[in-house]
Motif scaffolding. Structure first.
Motif, PDB file in Angstrom:
ATOM      1  N   PRO A   1      47.200  58.587   9.317  1.00  0.00           N
ATOM      2  CA  PRO A   1      46.338  58.941  10.166  1.00  0.00           C
ATOM      3  C   PRO A   1      44.708  58.400   9.553  1.00  0.00           C
ATOM      4  CG  PRO A   1      47.769  60.664   9.244  1.00  0.00           C
ATOM      5  CD  PRO A   1      48.123  59.327   8.614  1.00  0.00           C
ATOM      6  N   PRO A   2      44.023  58.421  10.679  1.00  0.00           N
ATOM      7  CA  PRO A   2      42.630  57.747  10.407  1.00  0.00           C
ATOM      8  C   PRO A   2      41.852  58.730   9.317  1.00  0.00           C
ATOM      9  CG  PRO A   2      42.786  58.378  12.520  1.00  0.00           C
ATOM     10  CD  PRO A   2      44.027  58.747  12.035  1.00  0.00           C
ATOM     11  N   LEU A   3      40.875  58.311   8.648  1.00  0.00           N
ATOM     12  CA  LEU A   3      40.033  59.228   7.792  1.00  0.00           C
ATOM     13  C   LEU A   3      38.792  59.671   8.842  1.00  0.00           C
ATOM     14  CD1 LEU A   3      38.972  57.564   4.422  1.00  0.00           C
ATOM     15  CD2 LEU A   3      40.936  58.885   5.035  1.00  0.00           C
ATOM     16  N   LYS A   4      38.827  61.094   9.175  1.00  0.00           N
ATOM     17  CA  LYS A   4      37.922  61.719   9.796  1.00  0.00           C
ATOM     18  C   LYS A   4      36.493  61.495   9.507  1.00  0.00           C
ATOM     19  CE  LYS A   4      39.338  65.670  11.635  1.00  0.00           C
ATOM     20  NZ  LYS A   4      39.663  66.975  11.529  1.00  0.00           N
ATOM     21  N   GLY A   5      35.672  61.374  10.688  1.00  0.00           N
ATOM     22  CA  GLY A   5      34.310  61.281  10.396  1.00  0.00           C
ATOM     23  C   GLY A   5      33.872  62.276   9.522  1.00  0.00           C
ATOM     24  N   ASP A   6      34.094  63.600   9.240  1.00  0.00           N
ATOM     25  CA  ASP A   6      33.292  64.033   8.361  1.00  0.00           C
ATOM     26  C   ASP A   6      33.738  63.715   6.791  1.00  0.00           C
ATOM     27  OD1 ASP A   6      35.953  64.901   8.441  1.00  0.00           O
ATOM     28  OD2 ASP A   6      35.594  67.179   7.833  1.00  0.00           O
ATOM     29  N   LEU A   7      34.887  63.279   6.530  1.00  0.00           N
ATOM     30  CA  LEU A   7      35.136  62.796   5.418  1.00  0.00           C
ATOM     31  C   LEU A   7      34.380  61.394   4.953  1.00  0.00           C
ATOM     32  CD1 LEU A   7      36.680  62.813   2.702  1.00  0.00           C
ATOM     33  CD2 LEU A   7      38.439  61.711   3.726  1.00  0.00           C
TER      34      LEU A   7
ATOM     35  N   ALA B   1      42.981  70.033  -8.635  1.00  0.00           N
ATOM     36  CA  ALA B   1      41.882  69.771  -9.496  1.00  0.00           C
ATOM     37  C   ALA B   1      40.584  69.093  -8.644  1.00  0.00           C
ATOM     38  CB  ALA B   1      42.323  68.655 -10.652  1.00  0.00           C
ATOM     39  N   ARG B   2      39.488  68.641  -9.343  1.00  0.00           N
ATOM     40  CA  ARG B   2      38.401  68.149  -8.644  1.00  0.00           C
ATOM     41  C   ARG B   2      38.646  67.104  -7.841  1.00  0.00           C
ATOM     42  NH1 ARG B   2      36.947  66.999 -14.375  1.00  0.00           N
ATOM     43  NH2 ARG B   2      37.428  64.760 -14.483  1.00  0.00           N
ATOM     44  N   SER B   3      39.391  66.268  -8.057  1.00  0.00           N
ATOM     45  CA  SER B   3      39.756  64.946  -7.212  1.00  0.00           C
ATOM     46  C   SER B   3      40.349  65.363  -5.593  1.00  0.00           C
ATOM     47  CB  SER B   3      40.770  64.138  -7.865  1.00  0.00           C
ATOM     48  OG  SER B   3      41.922  64.574  -8.049  1.00  0.00           O
ATOM     49  N   ALA B   4      40.944  66.415  -5.590  1.00  0.00           N
ATOM     50  CA  ALA B   4      41.618  67.318  -4.339  1.00  0.00           C
ATOM     51  C   ALA B   4      40.256  67.213  -3.363  1.00  0.00           C
ATOM     52  CB  ALA B   4      42.118  68.578  -4.742  1.00  0.00           C
ATOM     53  N   LEU B   5      39.128  67.177  -3.942  1.00  0.00           N
ATOM     54  CA  LEU B   5      38.211  67.568  -2.872  1.00  0.00           C
ATOM     55  C   LEU B   5      37.990  66.368  -1.793  1.00  0.00           C
ATOM     56  CD1 LEU B   5      35.533  69.090  -1.888  1.00  0.00           C
ATOM     57  CD2 LEU B   5      34.412  67.857  -3.833  1.00  0.00           C
TER      58      LEU B   5
ATOM     59  N   ARG C   1      31.995  71.179  -7.851  1.00  0.00           N
ATOM     60  CA  ARG C   1      31.429  72.499  -6.899  1.00  0.00           C
ATOM     61  C   ARG C   1      30.404  72.168  -6.080  1.00  0.00           C
ATOM     62  NH1 ARG C   1      28.358  75.573 -10.900  1.00  0.00           N
ATOM     63  NH2 ARG C   1      26.837  74.029 -10.286  1.00  0.00           N
ATOM     64  N   ASP C   2      29.357  71.357  -6.220  1.00  0.00           N
ATOM     65  CA  ASP C   2      28.373  71.247  -5.739  1.00  0.00           C
ATOM     66  C   ASP C   2      28.758  70.126  -4.434  1.00  0.00           C
ATOM     67  OD1 ASP C   2      26.871  72.607  -7.319  1.00  0.00           O
ATOM     68  OD2 ASP C   2      25.857  70.738  -8.438  1.00  0.00           O
ATOM     69  N   MET C   3      29.647  69.462  -4.906  1.00  0.00           N
ATOM     70  CA  MET C   3      30.084  68.270  -3.566  1.00  0.00           C
ATOM     71  C   MET C   3      30.916  69.127  -2.761  1.00  0.00           C
ATOM     72  SD  MET C   3      28.399  65.810  -4.268  1.00  0.00           S
ATOM     73  CE  MET C   3      27.205  66.450  -5.172  1.00  0.00           C
ATOM     74  N   ALA C   4      31.789  70.239  -3.210  1.00  0.00           N
ATOM     75  CA  ALA C   4      32.581  71.055  -2.212  1.00  0.00           C
ATOM     76  C   ALA C   4      31.420  71.627  -1.211  1.00  0.00           C
ATOM     77  CB  ALA C   4      33.336  72.150  -3.158  1.00  0.00           C
ATOM     78  N   VAL C   5      30.302  72.064  -1.607  1.00  0.00           N
ATOM     79  CA  VAL C   5      29.300  72.907  -0.838  1.00  0.00           C
ATOM     80  C   VAL C   5      28.970  71.569   0.179  1.00  0.00           C
ATOM     81  CG1 VAL C   5      27.221  73.740  -0.665  1.00  0.00           C
ATOM     82  CG2 VAL C   5      28.798  74.728  -2.660  1.00  0.00           C
ATOM     83  N   VAL C   6      28.830  70.466  -0.401  1.00  0.00           N
ATOM     84  CA  VAL C   6      28.135  69.504   0.657  1.00  0.00           C
ATOM     85  C   VAL C   6      29.301  69.148   1.639  1.00  0.00           C
ATOM     86  CG1 VAL C   6      27.760  66.832   0.654  1.00  0.00           C
ATOM     87  CG2 VAL C   6      26.795  68.389  -1.101  1.00  0.00           C
ATOM     88  N   ARG C   7      30.746  69.230   1.098  1.00  0.00           N
ATOM     89  CA  ARG C   7      31.777  68.789   2.179  1.00  0.00           C
ATOM     90  C   ARG C   7      31.988  69.969   3.269  1.00  0.00           C
ATOM     91  NH1 ARG C   7      38.020  66.186   1.634  1.00  0.00           N
ATOM     92  NH2 ARG C   7      37.874  66.038   3.826  1.00  0.00           N
ATOM     93  N   ALA C   8      31.757  71.281   2.759  1.00  0.00           N
ATOM     94  CA  ALA C   8      31.931  72.367   3.610  1.00  0.00           C
ATOM     95  C   ALA C   8      30.786  72.586   4.452  1.00  0.00           C
ATOM     96  CB  ALA C   8      31.779  73.434   2.857  1.00  0.00           C
TER      97      ALA C   8
ATOM     98  N   ILE D   1      33.079  78.227   2.594  1.00  0.00           N
ATOM     99  CA  ILE D   1      33.505  77.980   1.159  1.00  0.00           C
ATOM    100  C   ILE D   1      33.200  79.346   0.486  1.00  0.00           C
ATOM    101  CG2 ILE D   1      31.073  76.820   0.818  1.00  0.00           C
ATOM    102  CD1 ILE D   1      32.526  74.983  -1.469  1.00  0.00           C
ATOM    103  N   VAL D   2      34.167  79.553  -0.498  1.00  0.00           N
ATOM    104  CA  VAL D   2      34.018  80.766  -1.504  1.00  0.00           C
ATOM    105  C   VAL D   2      33.934  80.018  -2.988  1.00  0.00           C
ATOM    106  CG1 VAL D   2      35.134  82.828  -2.408  1.00  0.00           C
ATOM    107  CG2 VAL D   2      35.461  82.123   0.148  1.00  0.00           C
TER     108      VAL D   2
END
Length: 736
Positions: free
Chosen positions: A84-90, A309-313, A344-351, A358-359
């Motif tokens: 599968p291709p990497l989506k535009g948001d990633l 863990a954090r790399s799953a982001l 945590r901060d990059m998770a907010v960015v990804r969301a 995001i919770v």
């Protein structure tokens, strides 16, 4: 004049070119020709020649205006991978993180493609089936194999050999005789999907508002940040599980980030109780094959829930609909090697980029999240009381100036008495000390020699269980000597200060009948070992738990009602701007292990500073007072979240080289009244692994684009030469 031949000749099709990003330490993309007949679009995974080898890469963009001078020098894409291709948001997240952290884009992409070397179809396993008559020479080993396979069903070859207690050679011999046949094993079926209605719990009236808010958040499906702010034992996990359930019902994937995924066996069990199956895991302890299988399931959308863990982001989710960051305050979310990012901060960015909710969940929110909630940037969902009517622990200070322990001891008489009472009541006690090993320092009584690391600016820690002196910064270790290497005195070496191993020795002397266990990261050999030790505690087979910060990570100890913090002042004296916040969070989390299921929990703080604001807030259970004072101090000093920080660490094999590069950098710093440049100063840990370290701290206003300032600054600076190294850490968490 005849033009017919010219008009019948079709123009040669233009050669398509694409720019690809390679997962190596480079920021730029490379242009490649697209072979005729190959359909490529942005996000596709491809194999391209790079130097003498083929590497995995991702198509980043169409190259609509290639440089004509390079046309004949460009290489072709070798193949398009069936993935599968990497989506535009990633891809947008990769660009954003690289830009913000000043990291090469290729290194950020590498985190998305951790499975590069293991991608592709799974290896077919060999199976054996009984089809023919027994061989003429029937040995006992062969007879056992035939009995195991007598159902004439297909069995995995390795499992059949193990069950029969024979070697693979015995199986192969029966295949040669025609008694058995070899057939490919069918691939294992995918695990069943989590059932959102499997184990729906009964919520208390106080939890109900939080549950409704979680379900609404997930159902809305747009970007929104919620801070799930609940005291320890309030049922935060069960409450945010309702957002997960709603996401599953909507056919969306959920990512649950945890600070210590390798130690969360209890969490996985709770997930299974709620949803009927365990989630997909993602962390460094997985086998390569399991990682490849999980990566494929995530990218294909067949993994509804991922706990990682954090790399799953940075995984390529097919249909991500919700992110949960558990224990959002935890320091383990900061990555300090390679790409320096805060998960945590990059998770907010990804969301935000993916436009999904995001919770952030914590009993002790970070000051940054607390400020965002107070300013209504985040929705606060509060769980102010424990589930089941349990009371929060009562906290008392033991003033070590007035109630000191006996000479050579570290447990005060009052704390020892309370532990004895707990054991008599068949309850558990926890002794907390955030210091691994037996003692932080070993010295010679005769000459005063102190054992230090040979290549770091640090003392060697005595690890008595391993009989070695160890450096916690580079891993150097040596056997504990019998004589002083400096003056040759015998039996003169003494351990100074306590570690958890020494506390266990003291607890064994004070309570010889008690069963003790030490929980410390350096004593854990595997996830399985850790999970079995936690199970022993939960089943009541341990009386006294002695642990480092490992015990604060959300574990549930049903019989634990007493927590003694042996050195509550330990984290307050290291010069870290976040020292007060970290001490507050850690001690709150540790004491919060007590009284979660039965009885009233009690926490004792052994401290030399009972009047310190952190201690007073803990004893009074007044979190608002702590946050008010800490936020006020941060605002006055323009520390995060009211200002921004970046750290530049310069290191080299010799001190003058490191300091010289630091001074050159500071001299070239652009002048801007919104920026303060401090240093270069010798780092608190001045030498690590033989490298001398200097630090420059850059401080700016909150709304200032500090990343852009750093990029422009470093563009005019000399590059590190020889063994010089420069590391840039935007939003640093460590100040060592």
């Amino acid at each position: 004049m005849d033009h017919s031949s010219r008009s019948q000749t079709a123009p040669a099709p233009a050669t398509r070119m694409v720019d690809v990003l390679v997962p190596v330490a480079l920021d730029q993309t490379y242009s490649y020709k697209v072979p005729r007949g190959m359909e490529l679009k942005a996000g596709d995974l491809v194999g391209v020649p790079l130097g003498p080898r083929e590497v995995l890469a991702v198509v980043w963009a169409e190259n609509a205006n290639p440089d004509p001078r390079l046309h004949n020098r460009l290489k072709e894409v070798n193949e398009k991978l069936d993935l599968p291709p990497l989506k535009g948001d990633l891809r947008a997240v990769v660009d954003w993180v690289a830009n913000y952290t000043l990291s090469p884009r290729g290194m950020v992409l590498r985190m998305c493609l951790r499975m590069g070397e293991h991608l592709g179809p799974e290896r077919v396993r060999a199976g054996v089936r009984l089809v023919g008559d027994p061989p003429r020479r029937l040995t006992p080993a062969r007879q056992r194999v035939i009995e195991v396979l007598s159902d004439r069903l297909l069995h995995a070859k390795s499992e059949a050999a193990k069950e029969a207690g024979v070697s693979a050679g015995v199986i192969d011999g029966l295949v040669d005789e025609g008694t058995l046949t070899v057939e490919p094993m069918p691939p294992p079926p995918p695990p069943p999907a989590p059932d959102p209605d499997f184990g729906r719990p009964d919520f208390s009236p106080l939890q109900r508002a939080g549950v409704d808010a979680m379900r609404a958040l997930a159902a809305n499906g747009t970007f929104h940040v919620a801070l799930l702010d609940g005291v320890t034992g309030s049922g935060k996990t069960e409450v945010y599980f309702e957002a997960v359930a709603e996401s599953i019902r909507r056919g969306k994937q959920t990512l649950i980030l945890m600070p210590e995924i390798a130690l969360t066996g209890q969490f996985l069990d709770r997930f299974a109780q709620r949803f009927g199956v365990r989630p997909i895991e993602w962390h460094s302890e997985l086998t390569p094959r399991t990682r490849a299988r999980n990566w494929a399931a995530i990218s294909e959308g067949t993994a509804p829930v991922v706990v990682g863990a954090r790399s799953a982001l940075f995984l390529p989710y097919a249909n991500l609909g919700l992110i949960v960051v558990d224990e959002e305050h935890d320091q383990a979310y900061k990555q300090d090697e390679g790409v320096h990012y805060h998960a945590r901060d990059m998770a907010v960015v990804r969301a935000h980029i993916a436009k999904i909710p995001i919770v952030l969940a914590s009993a002790t929110p970070s000051v940054e999240s607390e400020v965002n909630a107070r300013k209504n940037r985040y929705q606060r969902i509060a769980l102010p009381s424990r589930f089941g009517g349990q009371h929060m622990p009562h906290i008392e200070a033991i003033d070590m100036r007035r109630e000191p322990p006996a000479r050579g001891r570290f447990i005060s008489p009052r704390l020892a008495g309370e532990i004895r009472t707990a054991i008599e009541k068949r309850e558990q006690a926890l002794l907390f000390l955030n210091r691994r090993g037996y003692a932080p320092l070993t010295l010679c009584r005769a000459c005063g020699h102190r054992f230090a690391c040979t290549i770091c600016d640090a003392w060697l820690v005595d690890h008595r269980f391993r009989q070695r002196l160890v450096c916690h910064h580079c891993g150097f270790s040596m056997p504990r000597p019998q004589t002083c290497p400096h003056c040759a005195a015998e039996e003169s070496l003494v351990a100074v200060g306590p570690g958890v191993e020494r506390l266990q020795e003291e607890a064994a002397a004070l309570f010889p009948e008690a069963r003790t266990i030490v929980l410390s990261s350096d004593l854990i050999t595997s996830i399985e070992t850790m999970r079995s030790e936690l199970a022993e505690i939960a089943e009541g087979r341990v009386d006294i738990i002695i642990g480092t910060q490992l015990v604060a990570k959300g574990h549930n100890f049903p019989r634990l009602n007493l927590v003694g913090v042996v050195d509550a002042d330990l984290g307050l004296s290291n010069g870290d701007p976040r020292a007060a916040e970290r001490t507050w969070q850690l001690l709150n989390q540790v004491i919060g292990r007590a009284g979660r299921e039965q009885g009233r929990g009690v926490g004792y703080l052994q401290t030399h500073q009972p009047d310190h604001p952190v201690m007073k807030a803990l004893i009074a259970c007044d979190r608002e007072a702590f946050y008010d004072s800490e936020i006020d101090l941060r605002e006055k000093t323009l520390y995060p979240p009211f200002g921004r920080l970046a750290s530049l660490i310069i290191s080299a094999g010799d001190r003058p080289s490191a300091e010289g590069l630091g001074r050159k950098l500071v001299a070239l710093a652009p002048r801007d009244e919104r920026v303060v440049v401090l240093g270069p100063a010798e780092a608190p840990l001045a030498v690590i692994k033989g490298r001398y370290r200097f630090r420059i701290l850059v401080k700016s206003a909150r709304g200032f684009d500090l990343s852009d300032y750093l990029r422009n600054w470093l563009a005019v600076c000399p590059k590190p030469k020889g063994n010089q190294k420069l590391e840039v850490d935007v939003d640093p968490q460590s100040f060592l």
